[in-house]
Scaffold this active site. Structure first.
Site, PDB file in Angstrom:
ATOM      1  N   ARG A  51       0.822  -1.223   0.000  1.00 34.76           N
ATOM      2  CA  ARG A  51       0.000   0.000   0.000  1.00 34.76           C
ATOM      3  C   ARG A  51       0.850   1.265   0.000  1.00 34.76           C
ATOM      4  O   ARG A  51       0.439   2.293  -0.519  1.00 34.76           O
ATOM      5  CB  ARG A  51      -0.915   0.009   1.231  1.00 34.76           C
ATOM      6  CG  ARG A  51      -2.037  -0.994   1.163  1.00 34.76           C
ATOM      7  CD  ARG A  51      -2.719  -1.113   2.493  1.00 34.76           C
ATOM      8  NE  ARG A  51      -1.722  -1.384   3.540  1.00 34.76           N
ATOM      9  CZ  ARG A  51      -1.985  -1.492   4.825  1.00 34.76           C
ATOM     10  NH1 ARG A  51      -3.213  -1.341   5.261  1.00 34.76           N
ATOM     11  NH2 ARG A  51      -1.042  -1.750   5.697  1.00 34.76           N
ATOM     12  N   LYS A 148       3.368 -19.192   4.971  1.00 33.86           N
ATOM     13  CA  LYS A 148       2.738 -19.734   6.161  1.00 33.86           C
ATOM     14  C   LYS A 148       2.275 -18.594   7.058  1.00 33.86           C
ATOM     15  O   LYS A 148       2.815 -17.491   6.919  1.00 33.86           O
ATOM     16  CB  LYS A 148       3.680 -20.665   6.911  1.00 33.86           C
ATOM     17  CG  LYS A 148       4.907 -19.944   7.470  1.00 33.86           C
ATOM     18  CD  LYS A 148       5.685 -20.784   8.406  1.00 33.86           C
ATOM     19  CE  LYS A 148       5.052 -20.831   9.781  1.00 33.86           C
ATOM     20  NZ  LYS A 148       6.040 -21.081  10.853  1.00 33.86           N
ATOM     21  N   ASP A 177       7.061 -24.126   2.708  1.00 37.41           N
ATOM     22  CA  ASP A 177       7.581 -24.501   4.022  1.00 37.41           C
ATOM     23  C   ASP A 177       9.091 -24.391   3.853  1.00 37.41           C
ATOM     24  O   ASP A 177       9.705 -25.243   3.201  1.00 37.41           O
ATOM     25  CB  ASP A 177       7.190 -25.928   4.403  1.00 37.41           C
ATOM     26  CG  ASP A 177       7.675 -26.265   5.800  1.00 37.41           C
ATOM     27  OD1 ASP A 177       8.855 -25.985   6.091  1.00 37.41           O
ATOM     28  OD2 ASP A 177       6.900 -26.787   6.610  1.00 37.41           O
ATOM     29  N   HIS A 178       9.680 -23.332   4.394  1.00 37.45           N
ATOM     30  CA  HIS A 178      11.066 -23.060   4.005  1.00 37.45           C
ATOM     31  C   HIS A 178      12.023 -24.161   4.474  1.00 37.45           C
ATOM     32  O   HIS A 178      13.125 -24.278   3.963  1.00 37.45           O
ATOM     33  CB  HIS A 178      11.512 -21.661   4.446  1.00 37.45           C
ATOM     34  CG  HIS A 178      11.885 -21.543   5.891  1.00 37.45           C
ATOM     35  ND1 HIS A 178      10.973 -21.390   6.886  1.00 37.45           N
ATOM     36  CD2 HIS A 178      13.089 -21.544   6.504  1.00 37.45           C
ATOM     37  CE1 HIS A 178      11.590 -21.301   8.048  1.00 37.45           C
ATOM     38  NE2 HIS A 178      12.885 -21.388   7.855  1.00 37.45           N
ATOM     39  N   ASP A 235       3.194 -23.064  15.016  1.00 42.22           N
ATOM     40  CA  ASP A 235       4.265 -22.329  14.325  1.00 42.22           C
ATOM     41  C   ASP A 235       5.333 -23.274  13.746  1.00 42.22           C
ATOM     42  O   ASP A 235       5.878 -23.007  12.684  1.00 42.22           O
ATOM     43  CB  ASP A 235       4.918 -21.347  15.318  1.00 42.22           C
ATOM     44  CG  ASP A 235       5.961 -20.459  14.657  1.00 42.22           C
ATOM     45  OD1 ASP A 235       5.635 -19.839  13.622  1.00 42.22           O
ATOM     46  OD2 ASP A 235       7.100 -20.382  15.160  1.00 42.22           O
ATOM     47  N   HIS A 240       7.034 -27.411   9.920  1.00 38.39           N
ATOM     48  CA  HIS A 240       8.440 -27.779   9.737  1.00 38.39           C
ATOM     49  C   HIS A 240       8.775 -29.172  10.299  1.00 38.39           C
ATOM     50  O   HIS A 240       9.398 -29.988   9.623  1.00 38.39           O
ATOM     51  CB  HIS A 240       9.366 -26.753  10.390  1.00 38.39           C
ATOM     52  CG  HIS A 240       9.141 -25.341   9.928  1.00 38.39           C
ATOM     53  ND1 HIS A 240       8.798 -25.020   8.646  1.00 38.39           N
ATOM     54  CD2 HIS A 240       9.216 -24.156  10.585  1.00 38.39           C
ATOM     55  CE1 HIS A 240       8.687 -23.698   8.528  1.00 38.39           C
ATOM     56  NE2 HIS A 240       8.933 -23.155   9.700  1.00 38.39           N
TER      57      HIS A 240
HETATM   58  P1  NDP Z   1       4.957  -7.447   7.622  1.00 35.40           P
HETATM   59  O1  NDP Z   1       3.845  -6.958   8.488  1.00 35.40           O
HETATM   60  O2  NDP Z   1       6.332  -7.066   7.946  1.00 35.40           O
HETATM   61  O3  NDP Z   1       4.694  -6.965   6.125  1.00 35.40           O
HETATM   62  C1  NDP Z   1       3.418  -6.978   5.552  1.00 35.40           C
HETATM   63  C2  NDP Z   1       3.529  -6.469   4.134  1.00 35.40           C
HETATM   64  O4  NDP Z   1       2.210  -6.477   3.558  1.00 35.40           O
HETATM   65  C3  NDP Z   1       4.031  -5.031   4.025  1.00 35.40           C
HETATM   66  O5  NDP Z   1       4.770  -4.915   2.822  1.00 35.40           O
HETATM   67  C4  NDP Z   1       2.732  -4.236   3.919  1.00 35.40           C
HETATM   68  O6  NDP Z   1       3.010  -3.001   3.299  1.00 35.40           O
HETATM   69  C5  NDP Z   1       1.900  -5.170   3.065  1.00 35.40           C
HETATM   70  N1  NDP Z   1       0.465  -4.984   3.225  1.00 35.40           N
HETATM   71  C6  NDP Z   1      -0.241  -4.906   4.381  1.00 35.40           C
HETATM   72  N2  NDP Z   1      -1.547  -4.736   4.121  1.00 35.40           N
HETATM   73  C7  NDP Z   1      -1.670  -4.704   2.779  1.00 35.40           C
HETATM   74  C8  NDP Z   1      -2.769  -4.556   1.898  1.00 35.40           C
HETATM   75  N3  NDP Z   1      -4.013  -4.381   2.344  1.00 35.40           N
HETATM   76  N4  NDP Z   1      -2.540  -4.564   0.573  1.00 35.40           N
HETATM   77  C9  NDP Z   1      -1.274  -4.730   0.085  1.00 35.40           C
HETATM   78  N5  NDP Z   1      -0.190  -4.891   0.863  1.00 35.40           N
HETATM   79  C10 NDP Z   1      -0.392  -4.873   2.202  1.00 35.40           C
HETATM   80  O7  NDP Z   1       4.767  -9.034   7.538  1.00 35.40           O
HETATM   81  P2  NDP Z   1       5.886 -10.132   7.252  1.00 35.40           P
HETATM   82  O8  NDP Z   1       6.711  -9.709   6.108  1.00 35.40           O
HETATM   83  O9  NDP Z   1       6.542 -10.491   8.531  1.00 35.40           O
HETATM   84  O10 NDP Z   1       4.981 -11.396   6.880  1.00 35.40           O
HETATM   85  C11 NDP Z   1       4.416 -11.568   5.596  1.00 35.40           C
HETATM   86  C12 NDP Z   1       3.890 -12.991   5.476  1.00 35.40           C
HETATM   87  O11 NDP Z   1       4.965 -13.886   5.635  1.00 35.40           O
HETATM   88  C13 NDP Z   1       2.869 -13.375   6.551  1.00 35.40           C
HETATM   89  O12 NDP Z   1       1.945 -14.277   5.994  1.00 35.40           O
HETATM   90  C14 NDP Z   1       3.723 -14.094   7.589  1.00 35.40           C
HETATM   91  O13 NDP Z   1       2.963 -15.003   8.332  1.00 35.40           O
HETATM   92  C15 NDP Z   1       4.695 -14.796   6.682  1.00 35.40           C
HETATM   93  N6  NDP Z   1       5.955 -15.182   7.338  1.00 35.40           N
HETATM   94  C16 NDP Z   1       6.770 -14.227   7.866  1.00 35.40           C
HETATM   95  C17 NDP Z   1       7.956 -14.585   8.474  1.00 35.40           C
HETATM   96  C18 NDP Z   1       8.891 -13.565   9.014  1.00 35.40           C
HETATM   97  O14 NDP Z   1       9.927 -13.962   9.554  1.00 35.40           O
HETATM   98  N7  NDP Z   1       8.610 -12.276   8.903  1.00 35.40           N
HETATM   99  C19 NDP Z   1       8.358 -16.031   8.602  1.00 35.40           C
HETATM  100  C20 NDP Z   1       7.439 -16.934   7.980  1.00 35.40           C
HETATM  101  C21 NDP Z   1       6.286 -16.513   7.383  1.00 35.40           C
HETATM  102  P3  NDP Z   1       2.024  -1.733   3.406  1.00 35.40           P
HETATM  103  O15 NDP Z   1       1.741  -1.535   4.853  1.00 35.40           O
HETATM  104  O16 NDP Z   1       2.783  -0.629   2.753  1.00 35.40           O
HETATM  105  O17 NDP Z   1       0.802  -2.091   2.623  1.00 35.40           O
HETATM  106  C1  BG6 Z   2       9.496 -19.842  11.030  1.00 30.66           C
HETATM  107  C2  BG6 Z   2       8.822 -19.677  12.362  1.00 30.66           C
HETATM  108  O1  BG6 Z   2       8.663 -20.524  10.140  1.00 30.66           O
HETATM  109  O2  BG6 Z   2      10.698 -20.612  11.225  1.00 30.66           O
HETATM  110  C3  BG6 Z   2       9.746 -18.973  13.328  1.00 30.66           C
HETATM  111  O3  BG6 Z   2       7.636 -18.917  12.178  1.00 30.66           O
HETATM  112  C4  BG6 Z   2      11.049 -19.711  13.445  1.00 30.66           C
HETATM  113  O4  BG6 Z   2       9.146 -18.847  14.601  1.00 30.66           O
HETATM  114  C5  BG6 Z   2      11.648 -19.975  12.069  1.00 30.66           C
HETATM  115  O5  BG6 Z   2      11.952 -18.919  14.208  1.00 30.66           O
HETATM  116  C6  BG6 Z   2      12.864 -20.889  12.167  1.00 30.66           C
HETATM  117  O6  BG6 Z   2      13.489 -20.987  10.912  1.00 30.66           O
HETATM  118  P1  BG6 Z   2      15.051 -21.259  10.788  1.00 30.66           P
HETATM  119  O7  BG6 Z   2      15.271 -21.372   9.319  1.00 30.66           O
HETATM  120  O8  BG6 Z   2      15.743 -20.089  11.410  1.00 30.66           O
HETATM  121  O9  BG6 Z   2      15.311 -22.529  11.537  1.00 30.66           O
END
Ligand code: NDP
Ligand code: BG6
Length: 484
Positions: A51, A148, A177-178, A235, A240
């Site tokens: 956004r 996920k 699933d990384h 989680d 995993h």
């Molecule tokens: P963040 O909250 O850091 O980022 C969310 C992103 O989505 C931002 O780029 C935000 O930008 C965008 N966003 C939010 N609302 C909207 C919208 N309505 N339309 C378009 N874009 C939108 O989340 P993460 O990056 O941490 O997580 C993203 C996904 O990855 C989730 O499903 C999470 O569960 C998964 N995940 C994350 C991990 C991690 O370590 N971070 C690990 C494993 C999975 P803006 O606000 O500008 O729109």
């Molecule tokens: C993510 C979990 O999927 O895997 C985290 O949401 C966790 O909680 C992570 O820390 C662990 O990944 P890695 O690659 O660091 O073992």
């Protein structure tokens, strides 16, 4: 080691959530590394979408900052970063609004692979799928990558599968699933199915038990509000650890192709017995007298969510009947250590007598850090004094054995994204696999809620609660050490 990088087809990759934490920490640095490795075709493009109001230059600056923060110093080259950034574009889009979609459509090229990475909150997955379809941006050969958590129970996972299926065929959906992208996790299949040595012994007749440990030193970090609603079971275990268990326990697939592999994994999940509550230990870290207990991290004094879990599982089939699988994972533990240990049974009879001692063969597969394998072999202790048996390791750290510096090996996310572009789903979860995993997980979690179950406390920097050790001790077994 000879590096063999096979370029992939030309692609446009759209990262929804391209400004978020996952994109900045994993996806974009991973793509940069593939770019530097020469795997990205000359015209391939990456389009960030979120956004925030940014133009291409603003986005490139943001990604530059992310690369500086999250890439190893040795990977950073000003020239390469500038060349990589020139592949980047940005479109401001609200997944729930109508603005921006036309601009995105105009940016996309025909005749190249179109991949859409849903790196946003799961609540937006359905909106994205619907709008990509409605605006005719994604067609029959486009691919979507779904992060996920894939649902939080069977019902929500089924609903999400059904929503995605309205617009995409299963062959277009890449559920990440990384752990499946980790080098050694893939090696599990090669070790089992490309060597004659192990497979004849890989069953209940020879294996006493199997341990799977994924220990982390980090706490819940800035993800407290997500984590407190999930806990270690949702989680880590449902995805995993379940995947690791499947790769260890499955029958040999007839071919290394997506459905053959995933069919076999699915059979393992379906063969899992319901778990006796007495075989589960939940824990929550509590730093005595100090801040940074779990409840501080998630800002919820009443939380009963587990940051640690240990369980004894049974896979009810001919291969594994009678061999328990012990799994454990937790945060704020003594060391970051992920490993699988296959503990073989005692030799049936000791010809050396009780005073010589007895040792079991243990095959340890280390996922991280220092991925490698170790096989404990019993030999005679050198020197006089009769037959005394000792255990020595045949130890192979892959980086040493293969002469690699570790940097050349792609990390999980980079490998998986390249698989998306190649159209190879082998290392992604199929919809029925995810549903089967939730079908096994749900009754366990519901049981805790019905019983108002409280996790045991454990001190950060330990191996988890004492009760987890008892899970093994009561059966004359012990967990392998979690060592710094
Ligand atoms: P963040 O909250 O850091 O980022 C969310 C992103 O989505 C931002 O780029 C935000 O930008 C965008 N966003 C939010 N609302 C909207 C919208 N309505 N339309 C378009 N874009 C939108 O989340 P993460 O990056 O941490 O997580 C993203 C996904 O990855 C989730 O499903 C999470 O569960 C998964 N995940 C994350 C991990 C991690 O370590 N971070 C690990 C494993 C999975 P803006 O606000 O500008 O729109
Ligand atoms: C993510 C979990 O999927 O895997 C985290 O949401 C966790 O909680 C992570 O820390 C662990 O990944 P890695 O690659 O660091 O073992």
């Amino acid at each position: 080691m000879v590096s063999r990088v096979i370029p992939v087809d030309d692609f446009d990759l759209v990262i929804f959530g391209g400004t978020g934490d996952l994109a900045r920490r994993k996806i974009l640095p991973g793509l940069y590394r593939r770019f530097v490795a020469g795997q990205m075709p000359a015209e391939a493009r990456i389009i960030g979408a979120a956004r925030s109001e940014l133009d291409d230059e603003g986005y490139r600056q943001d990604v530059r900052d992310a690369l500086k923060e999250f890439l190893a110093k040795a990977d950073q080259s000003e020239e390469q970063i500038a060349a990589f950034l020139s592949r980047l574009h940005y479109v401001s889009i609200d997944a729930r609004g109508e603005d921006g979609w036309k601009e995105l459509n105009q940016l996309m090229r025909d005749g190249v692979v179109r991949a859409f990475y849903f790196s946003v909150a799961p609540a937006l997955f359905g909106d994205l799928a619907e709008r990509l379809h409605h605006h005719k941006i994604a067609g029959r050969d486009s691919r979507i990558v779904v992060e996920k958590p894939f649902g939080r129970d069977l019902e929500s996972a089924k609903a999400l599968n059904a929503t995605l299926a309205e617009h995409f065929d299963e062959t277009q959906i890449y559920r990440i699933d990384h752990y499946l992208g980790k080098e050694t996790v893939q090696n599990l299949m090669v070790v089992r199915f490309a060597n004659v040595l192990f497979e004849p012994l890989w069953n209940a007749q020879y294996v006493d038990h199997i341990q799977i440990t994924v220990a982390e030193t980090v706490g819940v970090g800035g993800r407290g509000s997500y984590y407190d609603k999930s806990g270690a079971m949702r989680d880590m275990v449902q995805n995993h650890l379940m995947q690791l268990l499947c790769l260890i326990a499955m029958e040999p697939p007839s071919r290394f192709d997506p459905d053959a592999v995933r069919d076999e994994k699915l059979k393992v999940i379906r063969a899992l017995d319901p778990v006796d509550p007495a075989d589960i230990v939940r824990g929550q870290y509590e730093a005595k007298g100090k801040a940074n207990s779990y409840i501080d991290d998630v800002e919820n004094d009443e939380s009963r969510t587990e940051s640690f879990i240990a369980m004894k599982l049974h896979v009810s089939n001919w291969r594994w009947a009678g061999t328990p699988f012990y799994i454990r994972t937790g945060k704020r533990l003594r060391a970051r250590q992920s490993e699988i240990a296959v503990v073989f049974k005692d030799a049936p009879h000791s010809i050396f007598g009780a005073q010589a001692g007895r040792h079991r063969n243990i095959l340890t597969i280390r996922l991280q850090p220092n991925d490698g394998m170790k096989l404990g072999v019993t030999i005679k202790e050198p020197g006089p004094g009769g037959m005394r048996l000792i255990d020595v390791p045949l130890d192979m750290t892959f980086a040493d054995a293969l002469g690699s510096d570790g940097e050349a090996v792609p990390e999980a996310y980079e490998r998986l994204i390249m698989d998306v572009v190649r159209g190879n789903q082998t290392l992604f979860m199929r919809g029925d696999e995810v549903e089967a995993a939730w079908a096994w997980t749900d009754p366990i979690i519901n049981g805790w809620q019905d019983r108002d179950d409280r996790p045991h406390e454990y001190e950060p920097g330990t191996a988890g609660p004492e009760e987890a050790a008892m899970l093994m001790h009561r059966e004359n077994r012990r967990w392998r050490d979690i060592k710094e």
